[in-house]
Design a protein around this motif. Structure first.
Motif, short mmCIF file in Angstrom:
data_model
loop_
_atom_site.label_atom_id
_atom_site.label_comp_id
_atom_site.label_asym_id
_atom_site.label_seq_id
_atom_site.Cartn_x
_atom_site.Cartn_y
_atom_site.Cartn_z
N ARG A 96 -18.16 19.57 14.23
CA ARG A 96 -19.17 19.37 15.27
C ARG A 96 -18.90 20.28 16.47
NH1 ARG A 96 -18.68 16.46 19.63
NH2 ARG A 96 -16.80 15.47 18.78
N GLN A 97 -17.66 20.37 16.89
CA GLN A 97 -17.31 21.24 18.02
C GLN A 97 -17.56 22.71 17.68
OE1 GLN A 97 -13.30 19.73 18.15
NE2 GLN A 97 -13.64 18.70 20.12
N ARG A 98 -17.17 23.08 16.45
CA ARG A 98 -17.37 24.48 16.05
C ARG A 98 -18.86 24.82 15.99
NH1 ARG A 98 -13.18 26.66 13.76
NH2 ARG A 98 -12.65 24.70 12.72
N GLY A 99 -19.64 23.90 15.49
CA GLY A 99 -21.08 24.15 15.42
C GLY A 99 -21.69 24.28 16.80
N TRP A 100 -21.25 23.46 17.75
CA TRP A 100 -21.77 23.57 19.10
C TRP A 100 -21.43 24.93 19.70
CZ3 TRP A 100 -20.20 24.68 23.99
CH2 TRP A 100 -21.09 24.40 25.02
N LEU A 101 -20.19 25.38 19.53
CA LEU A 101 -19.77 26.67 20.08
C LEU A 101 -20.56 27.82 19.46
CD1 LEU A 101 -15.91 26.20 20.34
CD2 LEU A 101 -17.46 26.74 22.24
#
Length: 294
Positions: A147-152
């Motif tokens: 989820r964090q990687r997708g947001w970045l």
């Protein structure tokens, strides 16, 4: 991220090829590049794998700036190109006199002089890429979840679009590319400009946003210090309509740098890296946030 032992092995081979002594080599700084102090007033810079074009250009830019009258760190005259060890370039420089790291106010007048120089025709500077290597750092950030990687990744795409749609600014010029106070060295008589690895042709506002974001975003620059920076340069980039985009680019860059460090040493850097991520996601309140120096 390079290691001390790995860069030292490269250093020994480069010095042997260059005919320079590496006896008692002293590590000055270890980051993405490694700086080593050698005998006879020489400093060696061991770059990352695949950085030959940047290292060649850094030598050319430093020589051009010296010839243009700017006080800069100078490459050894005997080496017009780096020494290549495997796929890692090594460059050799004159050691500076005893000095302290600079501040934003120390760098600002040198930036003004740099920006006012005509773009050299004999150096193929290329256009500034403000988001270079960010995608790779996101992909390699092992402390992130999906989820964090997708947001970045989405934030990076949004900023690329916003950069392409920036309003007009000052004419393009030679920019330093990593314009924070630590890339100056201050002696009792002279302030020297350092580190031209990211120098290119681009928006001068990009150089100015580094110090401005220290004030508006990171809390590392006080109001009084920022006033001194603006006075020394002669302009305040926060008044430019495109400032928010450049600020957000700077925030993303230093967040991803922290994530890169966290991947190598989670115990030391994970908390700060993920705090920075939470800040740019809007989960830690308004700016300035108060980021720790790493």
């Amino acid at each position: 991220m390079t290691t001390a032992s790995g860069s030292h092995a490269v250093l020994l081979r480069a010095c042997a090829e260059a005919g320079l002594s590496a006896a008692g080599a002293e590590l000055i700084r270890l980051g993405e590049n490694a700086l080593w102090r050698l005998p006879e007033g020489v400093v060696a810079r061991v770059a990352r794998t695949g950085q030959w074009p940047a290292a060649v250009q850094e030598i050319a830019i430093a020589r051009w700036l010296h010839e243009s009258g700017l006080p800069v760190v100078r490459p050894l005259e005997a080496f017009s190109v780096p020494v290549l060890v495997g796929d890692r370039p090594v460059t050799f420089w004159h050691e500076l006199p005893p000095h302290r790291p600079g501040t934003g106010a120390d760098m600002a007048p040198l930036l003004r002089r740099l920006h006012d120089l005509p773009v050299p025709e004999h150096i193929d500077l290329g256009l500034l890429d403000p988001l270079v290597r960010i995608a790779e750092r996101i992909d390699e950030a092992v402390t992130l979840d999906d989820r964090q990687r997708g947001w970045l990744r989405g934030h990076l795409a949004d900023l690329q679009t916003a950069w392409d749609e920036l309003p007009p600014g000052q004419p393009l010029c030679v920019v330093h590319g990593d314009a924070w106070g630590g890339n100056t060295a201050v002696t009792p008589s002279t302030t020297y400009l350092l580190d031209f690895e990211r120098s290119s042709r681009g928006r001068r506002e990009y150089d100015l946003v580094t110090m401005a974001a220290g004030f508006t975003s990171f809390g590392s620059v006080t109001a009084q210090q920022y006033e001194a920076i603006c006075a020394a340069y002669g302009a305040d980039v926060t008044e430019w309509p495109g400032y928010q985009v450049l600020r957000d680019v700077r925030e993303l860059r230093v967040t991803c740098f922290a994530l890169q460090l966290a991947a190598a040493d989670p115990a030391r850097h994970r908390d700060q890296a993920h705090y920075r991520l939470a800040c740019i996601q809007g989960r830690e309140g308004p700016r300035p946030w108060g980021w720790m120096v790493i």
